[in-house]
Design an enzyme around this catalytic site. Structure first.
Site, PDB file in Angstrom:
ATOM      1  N   CYS A  30      -7.855  -0.576 -18.426  1.00 48.26           N
ATOM      2  CA  CYS A  30      -7.266   0.207 -17.331  1.00 48.26           C
ATOM      3  C   CYS A  30      -6.154  -0.532 -16.588  1.00 48.26           C
ATOM      4  O   CYS A  30      -5.749  -0.123 -15.515  1.00 48.26           O
ATOM      5  CB  CYS A  30      -8.356   0.651 -16.358  1.00 48.26           C
ATOM      6  SG  CYS A  30      -9.231  -0.722 -15.605  1.00 48.26           S
TER       7      CYS A  30
ATOM      8  N   HIS B  31       0.822  -1.211   0.000  1.00 50.24           N
ATOM      9  CA  HIS B  31       0.000   0.000   0.000  1.00 50.24           C
ATOM     10  C   HIS B  31       0.850   1.252   0.000  1.00 50.24           C
ATOM     11  O   HIS B  31       0.516   2.247  -0.613  1.00 50.24           O
ATOM     12  CB  HIS B  31      -0.928  -0.003   1.216  1.00 50.24           C
ATOM     13  CG  HIS B  31      -1.719  -1.248   1.313  1.00 50.24           C
ATOM     14  ND1 HIS B  31      -2.268  -1.701   2.474  1.00 50.24           N
ATOM     15  CD2 HIS B  31      -2.036  -2.156   0.368  1.00 50.24           C
ATOM     16  CE1 HIS B  31      -2.891  -2.832   2.245  1.00 50.24           C
ATOM     17  NE2 HIS B  31      -2.762  -3.128   0.979  1.00 50.24           N
TER      18      HIS B  31
HETATM   19  C1  PEP Z   1      -6.427  -4.911 -13.326  1.00 48.95           C
HETATM   20  O1  PEP Z   1      -6.589  -6.006 -12.810  1.00 48.95           O
HETATM   21  O2  PEP Z   1      -5.859  -4.750 -14.443  1.00 48.95           O
HETATM   22  C2  PEP Z   1      -6.875  -3.690 -12.658  1.00 48.95           C
HETATM   23  C3  PEP Z   1      -6.888  -2.530 -13.273  1.00 48.95           C
HETATM   24  O3  PEP Z   1      -7.264  -3.794 -11.364  1.00 48.95           O
HETATM   25  P1  PEP Z   1      -6.261  -3.973 -10.143  1.00 48.95           P
HETATM   26  O4  PEP Z   1      -4.871  -3.773 -10.655  1.00 48.95           O
HETATM   27  O5  PEP Z   1      -6.664  -2.964  -9.136  1.00 48.95           O
HETATM   28  O6  PEP Z   1      -6.521  -5.381  -9.728  1.00 48.95           O
END
Ligand code: PEP
Ligand code: MG
Length: 755
Positions: A680, A367
């Site tokens: 994303c 974190h």
């Molecule tokens: C992903 O899994 O690509 C994502 C954007 O979510 P996180 O990295 O928060 O799991």
């Protein structure tokens, strides 16, 4: 064996007087060795100091040829003195010359001495030199004498650490206290920072080394030990240990050590030899740290760390908080050095003065790393012994991209990094200039670039980068950095603040994605065999609808009168999406029924991160308003590679045919069915990968703020139509899962596309 006249206590008292005399450094050191020799009934007493170049130099002697002072030198590991320096352990021999490491230095005239006792000069676990006594006879030094010499060594170490002997060292090298150290760690947050060490947990300053009254000091020590034991018992009993970031296991280890007879005995002996209680704790801790620095077994090192923590607790008890170096006066260009640190603690520092962060613990997904990245503070984790190797105020450089730390760098190294930082700043400046340039490819295709965010501190990046909006707001970050579960009103307050900061730009909120590696310190952890495949994200949301409902309500209320986009993480089936949508609909009706203003427009989407959705694309596209590909997780599940496990995380390439085909499928199907699609995951922020995504048909990407500039620079130079044709052919003909990376890189290079 002749007993020491007056014993160690008298010696310490004499040394204290010598320390206070208004004489030069060499005179003082000469007096000290004379006094030690006399007190220990030794014919020789010598001090060897570790220079900045790692060579031990004879700085003072009583008994050896005086001409040898500042002339006799040896490498660490060479001879008996070198052996002590490299092992950081005392060495007592009745016949030194028969030891295999003995090396004869003719200029010293030491051939006539047989018995030898040497101890390291330690400071915070670092070896600053070696203190030696020698006798002509084949004498056996007792344990008490070894102890007494170690205690004496501590006083000499303090003199060294105070910098008084610096003037006696060759100008080019100085003494080891100032030696440059290079440490390799793990890259946590990009950027290069030059500055000065600030210890997150300031060391206790011990002003009084030498006891006035040994009995009283023993009582102080015993009382402090008793108090520390009680406080550990209380912590364990309270059971809310996780709240303090200390696991029960660690506390149990503390408890065990707090009753460890060997440790207690060593501290009591140090007091008996004339030290104050705090100096005794420090002395024993220093030996412990020296062992810790040399320990390669991670388990044992961890235990030594525990012991170090315990000793610190003891020191705090003994000297009180007042004697802890002040933290409030944060210098400009501060680089925080810590064993470990919570995200909230980092946010407490004055950001305008922070230039970097160095942690002994803390991996890339911790974190603290997330927060450091959000704040734009260069950070390196997993730097062994960072807190022991540094002193407050030391010059230090953090290279958050390479995962490197330079402690007390020499001028050349510093100049090289300053140049690197300057170049980086220049590049940033160029990206800055692209801020208002429309995000359109060379062949006129408009691309939407959005930001990934999760904290309020991320939001100013919107206007800094010119991003079109927030494509992924990771709502779990608020939960992860809090000490207790954020209330519904806390959540609503954050979302309102996010909307206020975002202005006209859209924000896509993702509902809580907890579980897996995202653990909330205040929530009872569920033991799972495979947490990444376990009870997480939307699965928790649907099983514990109260949590999801409260969050959805907070989002709807915060968005009153504005458009709102919500997406759900880790959806594996259409049914999960439907159930989540029902929860949102119900909250909407509830709010409307109670007279609350609703969002002006509400769009609900899914994160595509579980491969099962690839085979129900039509159904999900018909139901959801938009799809956002979480490529980090999609890659993890598609290739069955734990994204947290560095042994396997980089084993497969997202630019290989299977992943690219999966991505292409989503882009094409979504487009055909009129469902908005974006991506994303981390790959969206890497220029070569982002280029490939545009070639596959994506027209919208969300990424970390630092990536917007490089990705925009890439797309401005890209002819998407040309790349699409190229990719189409390559994917048709790709071999068995080969990576297309070299070919794509070649494509970019030959067309002058910056990737
Ligand atoms: C992903 O899994 O690509 C994502 C954007 O979510 P996180 O990295 O928060 O799991
Ligand atoms: Mg994910």
């Amino acid at each position: 064996m002749p007993s020491a006249p007056g014993g160690p206590r008298l010696l310490l008292r004499r040394l204290r007087e010598i320390m206070a005399e208004p004489v030069g450094a060499q005179d003082r050191l000469d007096k000290i060795v004379r006094q030690i020799a006399a007190n220990m009934v030794a014919e020789v007493c010598s001090v060897y100091v570790m220079r900045g170049d790692g060579v031990l130099e004879l700085f003072a002697t009583e008994g050896l040829n005086r001409e040898a002072v500042h002339l006799t030198v040896m490498r660490s590991g060479e001879g008996l003195v070198g052996l002590i320096a490299s092992t950081a352990e005392p060495l007592a021999l009745s016949d030194a010359q028969s030891h295999p490491s003995f090396s004869y230095k003719p200029e010293t005239g030491e051939e006539i001495y047989h018995a030898f006792l040497g101890v390291p000069l330690l400071r915070a676990g670092n070896t600053l030199g070696v203190l030696v006594v020698q006798n002509r006879t084949y004498r056996v030094y007792t344990e008490e004498e070894v102890e007494a010499l170690q205690t004496t060594a501590m006083v000499v170490s303090e003199m060294l650490a105070a910098g008084e002997l610096q003037a006696l060292a060759p100008v080019e090298t100085g003494i080891a206290l100032r030696r440059p150290v290079y440490q390799k760690g793990t890259a946590l947050a990009d950027g290069v920072g030059l500055g000065y060490v600030v210890l997150h947990e300031p060391r206790v300053v011990i002003k009084n080394l030498i006891a006035e009254n040994v009995e009283a000091e023993l009582q102080r020590l015993d009382k402090a030990i008793g108090e520390v034991r009680v406080s550990i018992d209380e912590l364990i009993e309270r059971g809310d240990v996780a709240h303090h970031g200390e696991h029960r296991e660690v506390l149990e280890t503390f408890r065990m050590f707090a009753h460890d007879q060997g440790w207690l005995r060593r501290m009591r002996e140090a007091v008996a030899s004339g030290l104050t209680a705090e100096a005794a704790v420090e002395r024993v801790q220093s030996d412990n740290r020296a062992r810790m620095l040399r320990q390669t077994d991670p388990y044992l090192r961890e235990r030594l760390h525990d012991l170090d923590d315990l000793a610190n607790r003891l020191l705090f008890r003994l000297v009180g908080r007042d004697m802890v170096a002040e933290r409030s006066s944060l210098p400009d260009n501060a680089i925080i050095v810590a064993r470990s640190m919570g995200p909230a603690a980092l946010l407490d520092y004055d950001r305008s003065r922070l230039r970097g962060l160095v942690l002994e613990e803390g991996g890339p997904t911790s974190h603290i790393a997330i927060v450091a990245r959000a704040l734009g503070i260069p950070a390196v984790g997993e730097v062994s012994n960072a807190t022991s190797l540094t002193e407050p105020g030391d010059a230090i450089i953090v290279d958050g991209a390479a995962g490197e730390v330079q402690i007390r760098p020499n001028a050349d190294v510093e100049a090289a990094y300053a140049e690197k930082a300057r170049l980086r700043a220049k590049r940033q400046e160029q990206y800055q200039k692209l801020r208002n340039v429309p995000s359109v490819t060379k062949d006129g295709v408009e691309i939407t670039l959005q930001l990934n965010a999760g904290l309020l501190v991320d939001l100013p990046h919107l206007s800094e980068t010119g991003a079109a909006g927030v494509g992924l707001f990771r709502t779990e970050l608020q939960f992860m950095i809090a000490e207790r579960m954020p209330s519904a009103s806390d959540q609503q307050a954050l979302y309102s603040a996010v909307f206020a900061e975002a202005g006209d730009r859209p924000v896509t909120f993702r509902t809580l994605d907890i579980g897996g590696d995202k653990i909330l310190p205040y929530m009872q952890a569920v033991e799972e065999e495979n947490p990444a495949l376990g009870w997480r994200a939307i699965r928790i949301g649907l099983d514990r609808p109260g949590l999801l409902r409260a969050q959805v309500r907070a989002l709807l209320k915060a968005a009153a009168g504005r458009p709102l986009k919500i997406m759900f993480p880790m959806v594996a089936t259409c049914d999960e999406f439907e159930r989540a949508r029902t929860i949102v609909e119900r909250e909407k009706s509830y709010l409307s029924h109670h007279g609350h203003a609703l969002p002006s427009d509400l769009k609900l989407g899914v994160m595509l991160e579980v491969p099962s959705l690839l085979f129900q694309l039509k159904e999900i596209c018909e139901r959801a308003d938009f799809i956002s590909i979480g490529s980090n997780d999609l890659m993890q599940f598609l290739f069955a590679i734990d994204r947290e496990n560095r042994r396997v995380a980089d084993r497969f390439d997202p630019l290989s045919a299977p992943m690219l085909r999966a991505l292409k499928l989503v882009a094409e199907q979504a487009q055909a069915l009129g469902c908005q699609v974006t991506l994303c995951g981390e790959i969206g922020g890497r220029p070569l990968e982002a280029m490939t995504l545009l070639g596959l048909g994506f027209r919208s990407l969300s990424m970390s703020p630092a990536s917007i500039g490089p990705v925009k620079a890439m797309l401005l130079a890209l002819d998407v139509a040309e790349l699409s044709a190229f990719l189409h052919d390559e994917l048709e003909n790709a071999g068995s899962g080969d990576t297309l990376r070299p070919k794509l890189a070649q494509f970019a290079e030959s067309r002058g596309i910056p990737v």
